[in-house]
Structure formats: structure tokens, C-alpha cells
Design a protein around this motif. Structure first.
Motif, PDB file in Angstrom:
ATOM      1  N   HIS A 104       0.864  -1.192   0.000  1.00 33.03           N
ATOM      2  CA  HIS A 104       0.000   0.000   0.000  1.00 33.03           C
ATOM      3  C   HIS A 104       0.900   1.243   0.000  1.00 33.03           C
ATOM      4  CE1 HIS A 104      -2.672   3.152   1.396  1.00 33.03           C
ATOM      5  NE2 HIS A 104      -3.663   2.402   0.922  1.00 33.03           N
ATOM      6  N   SER A 105       0.445   2.299  -0.642  1.00 36.73           N
ATOM      7  CA  SER A 105       1.320   3.486  -0.776  1.00 36.73           C
ATOM      8  C   SER A 105       1.730   4.059   0.575  1.00 36.73           C
ATOM      9  CB  SER A 105       0.648   4.553  -1.637  1.00 36.73           C
ATOM     10  OG  SER A 105      -0.471   5.069  -0.969  1.00 36.73           O
ATOM     11  N   GLU A 106       0.884   3.873   1.596  1.00 38.63           N
ATOM     12  CA  GLU A 106       1.287   4.364   2.930  1.00 38.63           C
ATOM     13  C   GLU A 106       2.440   3.531   3.476  1.00 38.63           C
ATOM     14  OE1 GLU A 106      -2.662   4.372   4.616  1.00 38.63           O
ATOM     15  OE2 GLU A 106      -3.153   6.023   3.259  1.00 38.63           O
ATOM     16  N   ARG A 107       2.460   2.237   3.163  1.00 38.87           N
ATOM     17  CA  ARG A 107       3.600   1.389   3.560  1.00 38.87           C
ATOM     18  C   ARG A 107       4.848   1.847   2.790  1.00 38.87           C
ATOM     19  NH1 ARG A 107       3.083  -0.753   8.082  1.00 38.87           N
ATOM     20  NH2 ARG A 107       5.147  -1.480   7.520  1.00 38.87           N
ATOM     21  N   ARG A 108       4.655   2.130   1.517  1.00 35.98           N
ATOM     22  CA  ARG A 108       5.811   2.519   0.688  1.00 35.98           C
ATOM     23  C   ARG A 108       6.347   3.875   1.131  1.00 35.98           C
ATOM     24  NH1 ARG A 108       5.972  -0.489  -4.415  1.00 35.98           N
ATOM     25  NH2 ARG A 108       4.077  -1.665  -4.767  1.00 35.98           N
ATOM     26  N   GLU A 109       5.424   4.838   1.368  1.00 35.81           N
ATOM     27  CA  GLU A 109       5.861   6.212   1.672  1.00 35.81           C
ATOM     28  C   GLU A 109       6.280   6.387   3.119  1.00 35.81           C
ATOM     29  OE1 GLU A 109       3.279   9.385   0.636  1.00 35.81           O
ATOM     30  OE2 GLU A 109       3.739   9.186  -1.496  1.00 35.81           O
TER      31      GLU A 109
END
Ligand code: PGA
Length: 265
Positions: A104-109
Motif C-alpha cells: 500500500h502506498s502508505e507502507r511505501r511512503e
């Protein structure tokens, strides 16, 4: 080919035991009521909820004998070890999870997960075989403005292909989530989303047309009752990954109703 729509709620770090139970029973009741009104004995689409991992047991209990599957929001690639605070795929599957969101982008960011780490998790999930990986991909606003959307999404998918090949996608789901549309109230237009979904499917079809045709590609990013029907009505959009609007029965059930109408049309 008709792909069964999947309406998935990503609760992120929200909720409580009580909310988990109430939300799941409320969603099930609303979805089954709509189905009954159309004289359907079963739902014509799939529902998934992804609560915080500590609430998974409560969610699995509440979803028992309901047409709702439970998923996790993240997992570690290793099956055990000295990884304080992490949760293994095997543990999630033992609790009754059928799906797991990965990258998920929150995990990535926020948590700095790289394409390679996400791909390792995906590969571990394929090897484990007991849960469906939902690979989240998407570009930031700056990347879109620089015309890099396809390059970024392709790189995120290529990292996974490098580890598991196209066969890894035969039991997977992809969620296209433009980062600029997540939690911002700004949604990709149905045309913008469809273009990226079609790009993803065409890219995978070069490797295996059957796998690409069967693959469900969800759209995520401020999906809500008002825009769900238009987004879900696109030929390559096979469901939604919903954050904010998944936290209330009314808003999530309204998206489920849009899926119901499309599934029966
Ligand atoms: P949103 O979140 O629906 O609140 O934009 C989507 C997601 O992050 O999966």
C-alpha cells in the motif's frame, strides 16, 4: 470475460472491537437486503474487509457465515524470527485471513517499503499459498505530472514479475491507487483510472493473456457512493479498494449496491 467485482475496505489504523463487529454485521445485513430485493439468494460480487491486524479475530468471528472475507493490511515476508512488531503471513492465515494487502502506498511512503521488499512479500505469499495477495501500485502527483505514471506502475509490477513470473498473478489481485487520490477527496476520473487499468492488463497479457484476462484490478483513491458506479462501470475496473468510505456502513454499503447493480446488468 466477466470478472467478479471485489469491493474491499481498507480500514487502515481505525476501529475497535465493537466497531469491527458492528461494521461487518451492518455491511452484511445491507448487502443481503439489496440482494434479496433483486431476488438473489447470494451476492453477485465479493466483499472483503481489511481491519487492523489486532481486530482480525473479531472480524473473522463477525464475518463467519456472512458473505464477507477478511484480509490483512500488511505482512512480513519471513515466516518467523527476530522481527519485533511484525506479523507473518502464516499467522494471518491461521487467524482466518483470505487476502493480504501488500505495498500500500502508505507502507511505501511512510514506512519506506521498496519495490523489492514488496515483491519479496508477494513471493512469500505465493509460496505460502493460503492467502490472495493484493498488490497495491500507483504514482504520486509529481510522477503523474511528469508523465511517469506508466513507468512507475510498470516498475512496481516488474519487481514482482522478476521474483514470481506471470504465474504469480494467477491467484492475485492488483489495486491501482494513484497516491494523489488517496484520502484527498480527489478521485481519478473514470477515464484516467481505466487508462492505467488497461495498461496494466495489456502489460501482463504480453506474458499470459489468460492470466491477464482473469486478473481483478481494483481502483482505490477516494472511491465513494457518488463516483463508485462510474468507476466500477469501466471495462478494466474490477472493484474498489476503499479507505475513508469503508468505515461507515452507509457509505460502504452504497458502494456495494453499485457493484450489485453492475453485476446484475
Ligand atoms: P481512500 O483510501 O478511499 O480513503 O482514498 C484508499 C486506500 O488507501 O486504499
Amino acid at each position: 470475460m466477466t470478472r467478479r467485482l471485489l469491493i474491499a475496505g481498507n480500514w487502515k489504523m481505525h476501529g475497535s472491537v465493537e466497531m469491527t463487529t458492528d461494521l461487518i454485521s451492518g455491511i452484511a445485513r445491507a448487502a443481503l437486503e439489496t440482494a434479496t430485493l433483486s431476488e438473489q439468494r447470494e451476492l453477485a460480487y465479493d466483499i472483503l474487509v481489511c481491519p487492523p491486524s489486532v481486530y482480525i479475530p473479531a472480524a473473522v468471528k463477525a464475518a463467519d457465515s456472512q458473505p464477507i472475507r477478511v484480509g490483512a493490511q500488511n505482512a512480513h515476508a519471513k515466516s518467523q524470527g527476530a522481527y519485533t512488531g511484525e506479523v507473518a503471513l502464516e499467522m494471518l492465515s491461521e487467524l482466518g485471513c483470505d487476502y493480504v494487502l501488500l505495498g500500500h502506498s502508505e507502507r511505501r511512503e511512510i514506512f519506506s517499503e521498496t519495490d523489492d521488499e514488496v515483491a519479496s512479500k508477494f513471493a512469500a505469499c505465493c509460496e505460502n499459498g493460503s492467502m490472495v495477495p493484493v498488490l497495491c501500485v500507483g504514482e504520486t502527483l509529481a510522477q503523474r505530472q511528469q508523465g511517469q505514471t506508466e513507468t512507475i506502475v510498470a516498475a512496481q509490477i516488474d519487481a514482482v514479475l522478476d521474483k514470481v513470473g506471470i504465474a504469480g498473478f494467477s491467484k492475485a489481485v492488483i489495486a491501482y491507487e494513484p497516491v494523489w487520490a488517496i484520502g484527498t477527496g480527489e478521485t481519478a476520473t473514470p477515464e484516467q483510472a481505466q487508462a492505467v487499468h488497461a495498461f496494466i492488463r495489456a502489460k501482463l497479457a504480453e506474458l499470459d493473456a489468460d492470466v491477464a484476462n482473469a486478473l481483478r484490478i481494483l481502483y482505490g483513491g477516494s472511491m465513494k457512493a457518488e463516483n463508485a458506479a462510474d468507476l466500477l462501470g469501466q471495462p478494466d475496473i474490477d472493484g474498489g479498494l476503499i479507505g475513508g468510505a469503508s468505515l461507515k456502513v452507509e457509505s460502504f454499503a452504497a458502494i456495494c449496491d453499485a457493484a450489485h447493480v453492475l453485476a446484475l446488468s
